[in-house]
Design a protein around this motif. Structure first.
Motif, PDB file in Angstrom:
ATOM      1  N   THR A   1      27.575   4.085 -34.150  1.00 12.89           N
ATOM      2  CA  THR A   1      28.494   2.990 -34.381  1.00 12.89           C
ATOM      3  C   THR A   1      29.927   3.596 -34.509  1.00 12.89           C
ATOM      4  O   THR A   1      30.768   3.195 -33.910  1.00 12.89           O
ATOM      5  CB  THR A   1      27.904   2.193 -35.526  1.00 12.89           C
TER       6      THR A   1
ATOM      7  N   HIS B   1      31.109  -5.066 -36.063  1.00 11.45           N
ATOM      8  CA  HIS B   1      30.360  -5.977 -34.973  1.00 11.45           C
ATOM      9  C   HIS B   1      30.603  -5.269 -33.744  1.00 11.45           C
ATOM     10  O   HIS B   1      29.657  -5.474 -32.594  1.00 11.45           O
ATOM     11  CB  HIS B   1      30.929  -7.317 -35.393  1.00 11.45           C
TER      12      HIS B   1
ATOM     13  N   ALA C   1      28.710  -1.919 -33.168  1.00 20.66           N
ATOM     14  CA  ALA C   1      27.495  -1.892 -33.676  1.00 20.66           C
ATOM     15  C   ALA C   1      26.441  -1.179 -32.675  1.00 20.66           C
ATOM     16  O   ALA C   1      26.442  -1.814 -31.439  1.00 20.66           O
ATOM     17  CB  ALA C   1      26.856  -3.164 -34.282  1.00 20.66           C
TER      18      ALA C   1
ATOM     19  N   ALA D   1      25.180  -8.345 -30.109  1.00 26.06           N
ATOM     20  CA  ALA D   1      26.297  -8.587 -29.905  1.00 26.06           C
ATOM     21  C   ALA D   1      26.924  -9.879 -29.207  1.00 26.06           C
ATOM     22  O   ALA D   1      27.998 -10.433 -29.521  1.00 26.06           O
ATOM     23  CB  ALA D   1      26.420  -7.548 -28.697  1.00 26.06           C
TER      24      ALA D   1
ATOM     25  N   HIS E   1      27.994 -12.215 -38.722  1.00 27.15           N
ATOM     26  CA  HIS E   1      27.399 -11.317 -37.401  1.00 27.15           C
ATOM     27  C   HIS E   1      26.075 -10.589 -38.141  1.00 27.15           C
ATOM     28  O   HIS E   1      25.792 -10.731 -39.518  1.00 27.15           O
ATOM     29  CB  HIS E   1      28.422 -10.303 -36.946  1.00 27.15           C
TER      30      HIS E   1
ATOM     31  N   SER F   1      25.167  -7.227 -37.580  1.00 17.18           N
ATOM     32  CA  SER F   1      25.320  -5.952 -37.330  1.00 17.18           C
ATOM     33  C   SER F   1      24.611  -4.980 -38.222  1.00 17.18           C
ATOM     34  O   SER F   1      23.697  -3.952 -38.084  1.00 17.18           O
ATOM     35  CB  SER F   1      26.559  -5.136 -37.384  1.00 17.18           C
TER      36      SER F   1
END
Length: 367
Positions: A226, A257, A260, A291, A307, A309
């Motif tokens: 990431t 996000h 990720a 995503a 999100h 992630s």
């Protein structure tokens, strides 16, 4: 060459044949993640059934999976999370701060003013200079250990063959032996491994404690991946506008996000379900596209959506506090050191179907 429509049709047939449903709608994802009929993959149960009917020894694989919170539900899952969070969050995380700050400085000091590969000079040192000291791991064959530890990330993939599982079992045995040999030479004075081995309240054997710490080490793979993705995104369209560290940290959730590494959240349907026109059968594997199945920004703040992630709910990533701390330390200092940076070349690991992982990211500082 196949047309995109034909590729999608073939993929859809494969997914249907093998009981795989991919979701990329936020509301469908939220429905699945709030429904107790969707559970994490029962890899421990699958391995026990497999070993009962196949002439193969999977002892080490079973031990690692039985002590990996990702594959567990219920009381043991809760207990393992409590143990891990005891060493990776709160006061324990604060005690790691000196190592994180100091070692981040060492990584940045070694970055040249000429072109360099971010994966080699940032991603890999995250493991060797930060995570290994924090966990207390000092394997004798470090490079091979790092390479094989990543096999644990691949266990998330569905449909692994018996031969692959047997190979992973042998690799996990080797990883365990590496740390056993380390402990025979010298007991670590600090780090998670030393604390866990001295923890008489942890309901784990000596070997299981080693397995748990190696699992935590492998679980850091998405952090390094990431971080490299984040650097690529920040400089993709030229140098980012100058920002104060506080502003960068405010933008961190969106950056996380966007960059990720994990591609999917995996769940298995214990009961049949229907989501609109999507039919999910019992035992189907549901893969939530991280995503696509989340919205992190909106014109109306009240409609901003969460999100995924770091996962969701009871299986929210144990290493999230540590990962956020390392990224929040590293990224502002990296941007300050390299206000202008050009991306020259990038390559992704096309064989990695569960993580968006760069194998090469060549950048050049603009003088």
């Amino acid at each position: 060459m196949f047309a995109e429509e034909e590729i999608q049709a073939r993929r859809s047939k494969f997914e249907e044949k093998n009981g795989i449903v991919i979701l990329d709608d936020y509301h469908d994802a939220a429905t699945v993640l709030s429904d107790k009929a969707f559970r994490v993959p029962d890899l421990p149960g699958f391995l026990r059934k497999l070993e009962a009917h196949a002439p193969v020894d999977l002892r080490f694989l079973k031990m690692y999976v039985d002590n990996s919170p990702f594959f567990l539900e219920g009381p043991k899952h809760k207990r393992l999370r409590e143990i891990c969070l005891r060493y990776l969050s709160g006061q324990a995380l604060k005690e790691m701060d000196d190592v994180i700050v100091t070692q981040t400085g060492l990584i940045l000091e070694k970055l040249p003013n000429t072109s360099f590969d971010v994966v080699a000079l940032v991603g890999k040192p995250i493991f060797t200079l930060i995570i290994k000291p924090l966990l207390g791991l000092a394997p004798l064959e470090a490079e091979k250990f790092d390479r094989l530890a990543m096999v644990l990330q691949r266990l998330i993939e569905p449909m692994l063959s018996l031969n692959n599982l047997a190979r992973i079992n042998n690799e996990l045995e080797w990883l365990t032996q590496q740390i056993q040999q380390q402990l025979q030479l010298e007991t670590p004075a600090s780090g998670v491994l030393a604390s866990l081995l001295a923890d008489d309240d942890a309901p784990l054997s000596h070997e299981e404690k080693i397995a748990l710490v190696i699992t935590l080490y492998a679980a850091v793979a998405p952090l390094a991946q990431t971080l490299c993705n984040m650097i690529e995104i920040l400089y993709r369209d030229g140098p980012p506008p100058p920002s104060e560290p506080a502003h960068i940290l405010e933008s961190l959730p969106l950056l996380l996000h966007q960059s990720a590494a994990p591609r999917f959240i995996h769940r298995v349907a214990a009961e049949p379900r229907r989501l609109g026109n999507i039919v999910i059968r019992q035992s189907d594997t549901v893969m939530i596209n991280i995503a696509k199945a989340a919205l992190t920004e909106s014109d109306v703040p009240e409609s901003r959506l969460r999100h995924y992630s770091f996962g969701h709910g009871a299986h929210f990533c144990i290493g999230a506090p540590l990962s956020k701390r390392i990224i929040s330390e590293f990224i502002p200092r990296f941007l300050k050191q390299f206000p202008r940076l050009r991306v020259l070349n990038k390559q992704y690991d096309e064989s990695n179907h569960i993580a968006r992982a760069l194998t090469l990211l060549t950048v050049s500082p603009d003088q």
